[in-house]
Design a protein around this motif. Structure first.
Motif, PDB file in Angstrom:
ATOM      1  N   ASP A  50      65.631  39.502  14.274  1.00 13.87           N
ATOM      2  CA  ASP A  50      66.819  40.159  13.939  1.00 13.87           C
ATOM      3  C   ASP A  50      67.455  39.762  12.599  1.00 13.87           C
ATOM      4  N   VAL A  51      67.270  38.622  12.326  1.00 10.35           N
ATOM      5  CA  VAL A  51      67.727  37.660  11.389  1.00 10.35           C
ATOM      6  C   VAL A  51      66.917  37.330  10.214  1.00 10.35           C
ATOM      7  N   TYR A  52      65.618  37.397  10.485  1.00 14.17           N
ATOM      8  CA  TYR A  52      64.525  37.042   9.689  1.00 14.17           C
ATOM      9  C   TYR A  52      63.343  38.310   9.701  1.00 14.17           C
ATOM     10  N   PRO A  53      63.641  39.535   9.487  1.00 14.34           N
ATOM     11  CA  PRO A  53      62.818  40.447   9.748  1.00 14.34           C
ATOM     12  C   PRO A  53      61.509  40.467   8.943  1.00 14.34           C
ATOM     13  N   TYR A  54      61.479  39.994   7.656  1.00 10.92           N
ATOM     14  CA  TYR A  54      60.345  39.714   7.035  1.00 10.92           C
ATOM     15  C   TYR A  54      59.263  38.682   7.226  1.00 10.92           C
ATOM     16  N   LYS A  55      59.843  37.657   8.207  1.00 11.24           N
ATOM     17  CA  LYS A  55      58.770  36.711   8.133  1.00 11.24           C
ATOM     18  C   LYS A  55      57.717  36.876   9.463  1.00 11.24           C
ATOM     19  N   LYS A  56      58.045  37.752  10.398  1.00  7.75           N
ATOM     20  CA  LYS A  56      56.896  38.016  11.077  1.00  7.75           C
ATOM     21  C   LYS A  56      55.592  38.277  10.496  1.00  7.75           C
ATOM     22  N   PRO A  57      55.654  39.447   9.744  1.00  5.56           N
ATOM     23  CA  PRO A  57      54.439  39.823   9.022  1.00  5.56           C
ATOM     24  C   PRO A  57      53.640  38.785   8.093  1.00  5.56           C
ATOM     25  N   ALA A  58      54.540  37.954   7.477  1.00  2.00           N
ATOM     26  CA  ALA A  58      54.012  36.915   6.853  1.00  2.00           C
ATOM     27  C   ALA A  58      53.369  35.816   7.477  1.00  2.00           C
ATOM     28  N   MET A  59      53.933  35.383   8.673  1.00  2.00           N
ATOM     29  CA  MET A  59      53.436  34.395   9.434  1.00  2.00           C
ATOM     30  C   MET A  59      52.284  34.919  10.334  1.00  2.00           C
ATOM     31  N   ARG A  60      52.364  36.141  10.599  1.00  2.00           N
ATOM     32  CA  ARG A  60      50.995  36.805  11.217  1.00  2.00           C
ATOM     33  C   ARG A  60      49.771  36.675  10.169  1.00  2.00           C
ATOM     34  N   ARG A  61      49.908  36.914   9.065  1.00  2.00           N
ATOM     35  CA  ARG A  61      48.904  36.681   8.117  1.00  2.00           C
ATOM     36  C   ARG A  61      48.313  35.295   8.122  1.00  2.00           C
ATOM     37  N   LEU A  62      49.326  34.479   7.799  1.00  2.00           N
ATOM     38  CA  LEU A  62      48.856  32.894   8.021  1.00  2.00           C
ATOM     39  C   LEU A  62      48.117  32.621   9.271  1.00  2.00           C
ATOM     40  N   PHE A  63      48.729  33.077  10.267  1.00  2.00           N
ATOM     41  CA  PHE A  63      48.011  32.611  11.902  1.00  2.00           C
ATOM     42  C   PHE A  63      46.614  33.181  11.994  1.00  2.00           C
ATOM     43  N   GLU A  64      46.485  34.709  11.629  1.00  2.00           N
ATOM     44  CA  GLU A  64      45.400  35.184  11.505  1.00  2.00           C
ATOM     45  C   GLU A  64      44.200  34.497  10.612  1.00  2.00           C
ATOM     46  N   ALA A  65      44.630  34.239   9.383  1.00  2.00           N
ATOM     47  CA  ALA A  65      43.520  33.545   8.724  1.00  2.00           C
ATOM     48  C   ALA A  65      43.320  32.070   9.330  1.00  2.00           C
ATOM     49  N   PHE A  66      44.014  31.528   9.981  1.00  2.00           N
ATOM     50  CA  PHE A  66      43.954  30.258  10.617  1.00  2.00           C
ATOM     51  C   PHE A  66      42.799  30.481  11.825  1.00  2.00           C
ATOM     52  N   VAL A  67      43.199  31.628  12.497  1.00  2.00           N
ATOM     53  CA  VAL A  67      42.134  31.835  13.709  1.00  2.00           C
ATOM     54  C   VAL A  67      40.861  32.448  13.209  1.00  2.00           C
ATOM     55  N   ASP A  68      40.774  33.035  12.054  1.00  2.00           N
ATOM     56  CA  ASP A  68      39.637  33.520  11.416  1.00  2.00           C
ATOM     57  C   ASP A  68      38.871  32.411  11.001  1.00  2.00           C
ATOM     58  N   CYS A  69      39.328  31.294  10.473  1.00  2.00           N
ATOM     59  CA  CYS A  69      38.767  30.297  10.169  1.00  2.00           C
ATOM     60  C   CYS A  69      38.081  29.392  11.194  1.00  2.00           C
ATOM     61  N   LEU A  70      38.857  29.390  12.494  1.00  2.00           N
ATOM     62  CA  LEU A  70      38.321  28.803  13.481  1.00  2.00           C
ATOM     63  C   LEU A  70      36.973  29.443  14.017  1.00  2.00           C
ATOM     64  N   HIS A  71      37.006  30.829  14.094  1.00  2.00           N
ATOM     65  CA  HIS A  71      35.919  31.694  14.624  1.00  2.00           C
ATOM     66  C   HIS A  71      34.776  31.569  13.539  1.00  2.00           C
ATOM     67  N   GLN A  72      35.062  31.363  12.138  1.00  2.00           N
ATOM     68  CA  GLN A  72      33.900  31.510  11.308  1.00  2.00           C
ATOM     69  C   GLN A  72      33.215  30.111  11.471  1.00  2.00           C
ATOM     70  N   ALA A  73      33.949  28.833  11.683  1.00  2.00           N
ATOM     71  CA  ALA A  73      33.550  27.776  11.806  1.00  2.00           C
ATOM     72  C   ALA A  73      32.572  27.505  13.179  1.00  2.00           C
ATOM     73  N   GLY A  74      33.011  28.172  14.056  1.00  2.00           N
ATOM     74  CA  GLY A  74      32.421  28.252  15.343  1.00  2.00           C
ATOM     75  C   GLY A  74      31.309  29.016  15.778  1.00  2.00           C
ATOM     76  N   GLY A  75      31.013  29.920  14.680  1.00  2.00           N
ATOM     77  CA  GLY A  75      30.234  31.123  14.637  1.00  2.00           C
ATOM     78  C   GLY A  75      30.377  32.167  15.819  1.00  2.00           C
ATOM     79  N   VAL A  76      31.788  32.242  16.203  1.00  2.00           N
ATOM     80  CA  VAL A  76      32.188  32.941  17.321  1.00  2.00           C
ATOM     81  C   VAL A  76      32.937  33.980  16.992  1.00  2.00           C
ATOM     82  N   PRO A  77      32.408  35.531  17.139  1.00  2.00           N
ATOM     83  CA  PRO A  77      33.071  36.632  16.441  1.00  2.00           C
ATOM     84  C   PRO A  77      34.549  36.652  16.916  1.00  2.00           C
ATOM     85  N   THR A  78      35.413  37.289  16.332  1.00  2.00           N
ATOM     86  CA  THR A  78      36.591  37.342  16.895  1.00  2.00           C
ATOM     87  C   THR A  78      36.831  38.711  17.828  1.00  2.00           C
ATOM     88  N   ALA A  79      37.828  38.967  18.514  1.00  2.00           N
ATOM     89  CA  ALA A  79      37.926  39.806  19.368  1.00  2.00           C
ATOM     90  C   ALA A  79      38.036  41.529  18.792  1.00  2.00           C
TER      91      ALA A  79
END
Length: 415
Positions: A386-415
């Motif tokens: 409610d104070v920082y409404p702009y942060k969630k989308p930005a952090m989601r992009r960062l977190f999703e990129a990190f999760v994708d990095c792990l899946h790529q390294a492990g050769g495991v498809p994302t859900a």
């Protein structure tokens, strides 16, 4: 052994006991809700009292103690828990898609990469392995990919040096498997790497003993003798401190003497002060993380004070500051990151890691000022929406990129 321990099979079909932990992100969020935190605390105390062998309960109690400001006691309890058991699993928030084994070390929240925050609300199961030397694949639980999460610190340096080369033959992909490089990401080490660089500016930093600082205070040793071109004012801080603890800008030998009377340490960083304020007199510091070379903005703090930290910048009290941060997040790829593409490229070539972060700013002539680089900088998405409404989308992009990095390294498809 704790009843909250799960039995997992390794590739060699041996059995490894992994204790079930609530995890850092879950507990850190609870701290913001005192009744909830108290209920969790009481539940953990009841578990630990009923079963002194419940190492996971003790580890979670340690995390709560550190998160609520009792760092010394928290580290004591943490060390006791890890002495009893070294493997702790935090379950995936969603249907599990990947198992990540993180090599970690004892310490507070600045000791290791903030994996639990990065993986919050993901399908990644996180297993923290507190190591004190080269780990054995035969003692590892089943996992898809591993990650060297230990950050640079004086305490971790001997361990990182012992790990050099030890992960090269690991049976699963290991991200950030450059312990010697990480150990060299000291404040002075980073600054020395970029002396004279056309795009990256690091203020001069020297690591000196207390006797040298005392000589500066007495006027028996000039600043220029510590480092060429070093002049007042300088920034002094004890080695190993974070978040501005013990950090001060000093303008004379007398001020250094007064500082030493209040800050006992064996070693200090002496840093040249650079005025990076904007035309409006405000200071802006950004935390940028790199995921396989791609930059993401984690936050930007705007402050009247040269010593900028997100909390002391009082971003929550200023709509104008938050609007500026929101605009920076929205324009980061085409704006700040594009302007400093050469600097970012140099940083990633110097530190070819899968994940690391920097605290940075801009000089008046357009160069990137880098204050610090490490793999263990705090990155999270816990600021209220409610104070920082702009942060969630930005952090989601960062977190999703990190999760994708792990899946790529492990050769495991994302859900």
């Amino acid at each position: 052994m704790s009843t909250s321990t799960r039995r997992l099979a390794t590739a060699e079909d041996t059995h490894v006991l992994v204790a079930e932990s609530l995890g850092l992100a879950h507990l850190a969020r609870a701290v913001g809700d005192p009744p909830r935190a108290q209920a969790i605390w009481e539940g953990l105390v009841a578990r630990a009292t009923a079963n002194p062998g419940d190492s996971a309960a003790f580890l979670d109690l340690a995390t709560l103690l550190i998160a609520t400001g009792d760092r010394e006691k928290g580290l004591e309890v943490q060390a006791a828990a890890v002495a009893d058991h070294q493997l702790y699993r935090r379950a995936a928030a969603r249907t599990p898609t990947l198992r990540l084994l993180a090599f970690t070390t004892l310490g507070d929240f600045t000791a290791n990469a903030p994996l639990d925050f990065l993986l919050e609300d993901s399908g990644v199961e996180l297993i923290n392995w507190y190591v004190d030397g080269p780990p054995s694949p035969g003692a590892a639980p089943e996992h898809d990919v591993a990650f060297l999460a230990i950050g640079e610190s004086a305490e971790a340096e001997p361990l990182l040096q012992r790990l050099e080369g030890a992960l090269a033959a690991w049976p699963r992909p290991v991200l950030n498997a450059r312990p010697g490089l990480i150990a060299g990401m000291t404040r002075d080490g980073v600054a020395d790497r970029f002396v004279g660089h056309p795009a990256v500016f690091c203020p001069t930093v020297r690591r000196v003993g207390r006797e040298t600082v005392q000589a500066l205070a007495h006027g028996t040793r000039p600043l220029a003798d510590v480092a060429q071109g070093l002049n007042f004012p300088v920034i002094l801080r004890p080695v190993g401190t974070h978040a501005g603890h013990g950090m001060a800008k000093l303008s004379s030998p007398a001020e250094i003497g007064a500082y030493l009377a209040e800050h006992m340490a064996a070693e200090y960083y002496v840093t040249a002060f650079h005025d990076y304020s904007g035309a409006d007199g405000l200071f802006r510091k950004l935390r940028v993380v790199f995921i396989q070379g791609r930059p993401f903005l984690a936050h930007m703090a705007v402050s009247e004070n040269w010593m900028v930290h997100y909390l002391n910048a009082r971003m929550d009290e200023s709509e104008a500051k938050r609007a500026e941060e929101a605009a920076m997040m929205a324009s980061f790829d085409d704006g700040f990151a594009a302007r400093h593409a050469e600097a970012f490229k140099a940083l990633c070539e110097t530190y070819p890691l899968d994940y690391f972060g920097i605290d940075c700013a801009e000089t008046a002539d357009g160069r990137l000022v880098v204050f610090e680089a490490d793999v263990a900088m705090i990155v999270h998405a816990m600021d209220p929406a409610d104070v920082y409404p702009y942060k969630k989308p930005a952090m989601r992009r960062l977190f999703e990129a990190f999760v994708d990095c792990l899946h790529q390294a492990g050769g495991v498809p994302t859900a």
